[in-house]
Each structure stands twice: as C-alpha cells, then as structure tokens.
Scaffold this motif. Structure first.
Motif, PDB file in Angstrom:
ATOM      1  N   TYR A  33       0.829  -1.207   0.000  1.00 52.86           N
ATOM      2  CA  TYR A  33       0.000   0.000   0.000  1.00 52.86           C
ATOM      3  C   TYR A  33       0.866   1.261   0.000  1.00 52.86           C
ATOM      4  O   TYR A  33       0.666   2.185  -0.791  1.00 52.86           O
ATOM      5  CB  TYR A  33      -0.884   0.036   1.248  1.00 52.86           C
ATOM      6  CG  TYR A  33      -2.025  -0.953   1.302  1.00 52.86           C
ATOM      7  CD1 TYR A  33      -2.441  -1.669   0.189  1.00 52.86           C
ATOM      8  CD2 TYR A  33      -2.711  -1.169   2.498  1.00 52.86           C
ATOM      9  CE1 TYR A  33      -3.489  -2.565   0.265  1.00 52.86           C
ATOM     10  CE2 TYR A  33      -3.770  -2.063   2.574  1.00 52.86           C
ATOM     11  CZ  TYR A  33      -4.147  -2.757   1.460  1.00 52.86           C
ATOM     12  OH  TYR A  33      -5.193  -3.642   1.542  1.00 52.86           O
ATOM     13  N   LEU A  34       1.811   1.305   0.931  1.00 54.73           N
ATOM     14  CA  LEU A  34       2.604   2.526   1.124  1.00 54.73           C
ATOM     15  C   LEU A  34       3.506   2.819  -0.066  1.00 54.73           C
ATOM     16  O   LEU A  34       3.705   3.979  -0.430  1.00 54.73           O
ATOM     17  CB  LEU A  34       3.426   2.412   2.410  1.00 54.73           C
ATOM     18  CG  LEU A  34       2.594   2.527   3.703  1.00 54.73           C
ATOM     19  CD1 LEU A  34       3.399   2.044   4.900  1.00 54.73           C
ATOM     20  CD2 LEU A  34       2.141   3.967   3.917  1.00 54.73           C
ATOM     21  N   SER A  35       4.062   1.788  -0.681  1.00 57.02           N
ATOM     22  CA  SER A  35       4.922   2.013  -1.849  1.00 57.02           C
ATOM     23  C   SER A  35       4.127   2.658  -2.980  1.00 57.02           C
ATOM     24  O   SER A  35       4.635   3.521  -3.701  1.00 57.02           O
ATOM     25  CB  SER A  35       5.547   0.690  -2.318  1.00 57.02           C
ATOM     26  OG  SER A  35       4.559  -0.194  -2.808  1.00 57.02           O
ATOM     27  N   LYS A  36       2.881   2.265  -3.125  1.00 53.53           N
ATOM     28  CA  LYS A  36       2.038   2.834  -4.178  1.00 53.53           C
ATOM     29  C   LYS A  36       1.657   4.274  -3.854  1.00 53.53           C
ATOM     30  O   LYS A  36       1.581   5.125  -4.752  1.00 53.53           O
ATOM     31  CB  LYS A  36       0.802   1.950  -4.375  1.00 53.53           C
ATOM     32  CG  LYS A  36       1.160   0.607  -5.006  1.00 53.53           C
ATOM     33  CD  LYS A  36       0.009  -0.376  -5.028  1.00 53.53           C
ATOM     34  CE  LYS A  36       0.464  -1.693  -5.656  1.00 53.53           C
ATOM     35  NZ  LYS A  36      -0.574  -2.733  -5.608  1.00 53.53           N
ATOM     36  N   ILE A  37       1.427   4.544  -2.580  1.00 47.29           N
ATOM     37  CA  ILE A  37       1.140   5.914  -2.163  1.00 47.29           C
ATOM     38  C   ILE A  37       2.339   6.820  -2.453  1.00 47.29           C
ATOM     39  O   ILE A  37       2.191   7.943  -2.941  1.00 47.29           O
ATOM     40  CB  ILE A  37       0.757   5.953  -0.667  1.00 47.29           C
ATOM     41  CG1 ILE A  37      -0.618   5.305  -0.469  1.00 47.29           C
ATOM     42  CG2 ILE A  37       0.758   7.385  -0.139  1.00 47.29           C
ATOM     43  CD1 ILE A  37      -0.982   5.050   0.979  1.00 47.29           C
ATOM     44  N   ILE A  38       3.546   6.305  -2.199  1.00 49.45           N
ATOM     45  CA  ILE A  38       4.767   7.059  -2.487  1.00 49.45           C
ATOM     46  C   ILE A  38       4.865   7.349  -3.989  1.00 49.45           C
ATOM     47  O   ILE A  38       5.161   8.473  -4.400  1.00 49.45           O
ATOM     48  CB  ILE A  38       6.020   6.282  -2.013  1.00 49.45           C
ATOM     49  CG1 ILE A  38       6.050   6.243  -0.479  1.00 49.45           C
ATOM     50  CG2 ILE A  38       7.298   6.933  -2.542  1.00 49.45           C
ATOM     51  CD1 ILE A  38       7.115   5.301   0.073  1.00 49.45           C
ATOM     52  N   CYS A  39       4.617   6.330  -4.803  1.00 49.29           N
ATOM     53  CA  CYS A  39       4.678   6.510  -6.262  1.00 49.29           C
ATOM     54  C   CYS A  39       3.699   7.594  -6.723  1.00 49.29           C
ATOM     55  O   CYS A  39       4.050   8.454  -7.536  1.00 49.29           O
ATOM     56  CB  CYS A  39       4.344   5.199  -6.965  1.00 49.29           C
ATOM     57  SG  CYS A  39       5.585   3.906  -6.808  1.00 49.29           S
TER      58      CYS A  39
END
Length: 311
Positions: free
Chosen positions: A66-72
């Motif tokens: 989830y968080l990696s996608k939010i960062i992207c």
C-alpha cells in the motif's frame, strides 16, 4: 483456485501449467541488477528481518505494498485514490455485522490517503498514526483473504500492533524511497498501473490473478523476504504475469495494463533495496508462442491458433 494457488499446487494439471511457465522463465544467470551487484548474492541488508511470526510478515508485506504505491502517486502525475485499496466485501461485512467503530476507522484512513494525495508538498511524511491506519487496512485485507475475518473479534482487529512491525514497515518504505524516487527510477511523468488487472477471460479461467505494479516498461513483483537467493518459483510467478499480459494483448483486451509495452520483468527485494530484472526480448519467440499456445489450451481461452502465430 487463483494463479498463486496453481503455482503452489501439486495437482497434475497444475504441475503441467507450472512446467509450461518454467520452460520460458528466466534462470538465475539470466537476471541482472540495476546496482551492478551480481543478482541473488549476499546483498547488504538494509532492513533486518526481526519479525517473529508469519502473521506479522504478511501484515508488513501488505502494508508495504500500500505505502509504496502511495509514495509513487505522491511523486508522480499519476492518479491513485483510496478506492484502489478498498475491498467492497470487507465494507459489506463490517456493515452487516455492525462493526461501526472499525468501519469508521476504515473510512477515516481512506479519507486520509485521499487528502494526502490531493495536497502534495515537497516531502512526504508518513507518521506513526498514518502507518497505523495502513496497518489496519492490511490487517482487514489479510483476514479477509485468509477467510478468518468472520471469526475475528473486534478485540483481535483493534489489538495494538507490535512496535517492531511499525519499525519494519518504516525501514522498507525508506528503502523504496531511496531506490525508486531518489535514484530516479520513477519520474513525475512515469506511466504507472498500480494494481495491474487482467481481462475477465483470464481472471475467470485462473480463478484470480494479482500482479503488484507496472511502472513504465517494467512489471514488478515485490518481495519482502529475508532470503536473497534465487528462487525458481519467484521467476515463474513474475513470468506468468507477463505471459497472461501477452495473452490479453493477443485477445485485444482494453484493460489498463495494456497501456504499457512491457520490456522487463523484475523482482524488487525490499529488504536489500535491490532490483533483479530480466529483458523479455531474450525469451526465444518460438518458445514464447509455444508457452502461450499451451496455456491457451490448458485454460480453454479460445484464442485462434493463427492469432498466436501472427503475434
């Protein structure tokens, strides 16, 4: 039975499918790394694995996804909303069982995600409260996927998460930011499909298929394992995602992932901050078409033989 279940099964039909995929899956020697370090070697550990249970490991993996996608989304012009993480069946369950307090928290973190992505500043700060909300989303999803959500109590769901889980997630997020954002692998104008989906034909035939993320010309699969060595099952998994992507293209699917022209498949080893990639142009055309033909036969997808030959 999903694609992952097929790859894990010892059923004769599943074994046949696995042999087809394995025939074109890259071997250890075929991969490269962006860092120049030999792939699958004793990498420097950037995030030490201190988790003591498989449950926590699963929680970390889902929360990191989830968080990696939010960062992207935060650092690019791509669109992402909390809807991408929403599981309608979880919301329905919470509504039907009158778990209003959990439902309120579920919607609160969704609103927080949308607010964060709509109000970007120079630096993204993910505080403990926000990570705690993401952990709740991950906890609910993992309970739902495992079939244990109906028997989980409110006390189980809202039980405080161990500090080591927060620390692990924060460390993996920092690695991701360093590798993908600070190193420029992801640019403001990057083309990203956050939850690559396949056509209904593919999904129904397999019983489900979930790739991690597609960034520009690369299809990635995230691994938060502490194992740095080569695993043929990982190669087969990412290769199968690529094969079914090609089959959708042959069938003229219009799913979002078809915007990409995939040139590489890659494993991102989150604990080491390393990307192991393979250029798909190195798969012999004859072998690739044979694998697609066989999968077409096995799953009764009805693709005309001539279309596969002409592809």
């Amino acid at each position: 039975m999903s694609l992952m279940s097929i790859l894990k099964s010892s059923d004769p039909k599943c074994k046949e499918v696995k042999e087809i995929i394995k025939s074109v899956a890259p071997q250890k020697k075929d991969f490269k790394t962006y860092s120049g370090i030999p792939p699958f070697t004793n990498y420097e550990v950037m995030s030490e694995h201190k988790l003591t249970s498989s449950y926590d490991s699963g929680l970390v993996g889902t929360a990191f996804d989830y968080l990696s996608k939010i960062i992207c989304a935060y650092y690019t012009n791509t669109e992402l909303s909390a809807k991408e993480f929403e599981q309608p069946k979880i919301i329905s369950f919470l509504e039907e069982t009158k778990n209003k307090s959990i439902l309120v928290l579920y919607k609160k973190i969704q609103n927080h995600i949308d607010f964060l992505l709509a109000n970007k500043s120079n630096d993204l700060e993910l505080n403990e409260e926000f990570i705690g909300g993401i952990i709740l989303l991950a906890k609910l999803e993992n309970l739902w996927r495992s079939g244990f959500l109906p028997v989980a109590t409110k006390k189980d769901i809202l039980k405080p998460t161990e500090k080591v889980v927060y620390e692990d997630i924060s460390s993996l997020v920092k690695n991701f930011d360093n590798v993908f954002i600070k190193n420029g692998l992801i640019k403001p104008d990057s083309l990203i499909t956050y939850n690559p989906r396949y056509s209904a034909n593919i999904r129904v035939a397999l019983g489900g298929i979930d790739a991690d993320i597609c960034i520009d010309e690369t299809l990635y699969d995230y691994k938060s394992t502490k194992n740095h060595g080569f695993m043929i099952k990982d190669s087969m998994q990412i290769t199968s995602y690529y094969l079914f992507y090609l089959m959708d293209r042959i069938m003229s699917s219009t799913v979002q992932m078809q915007r990409h022209r995939i040139e590489r498949i890659a494993l991102y080893k989150a604990r080491f901050g390393q990307i192991e990639y393979f250029d798909v142009k190195h798969i012999p055309e004859k072998d690739l078409k044979y694998a697609i033909s066989e999968l077409n036969r096995m799953f009764k997808l009805g693709m005309p033989t001539q279309k596969i030959k002409d592809f």
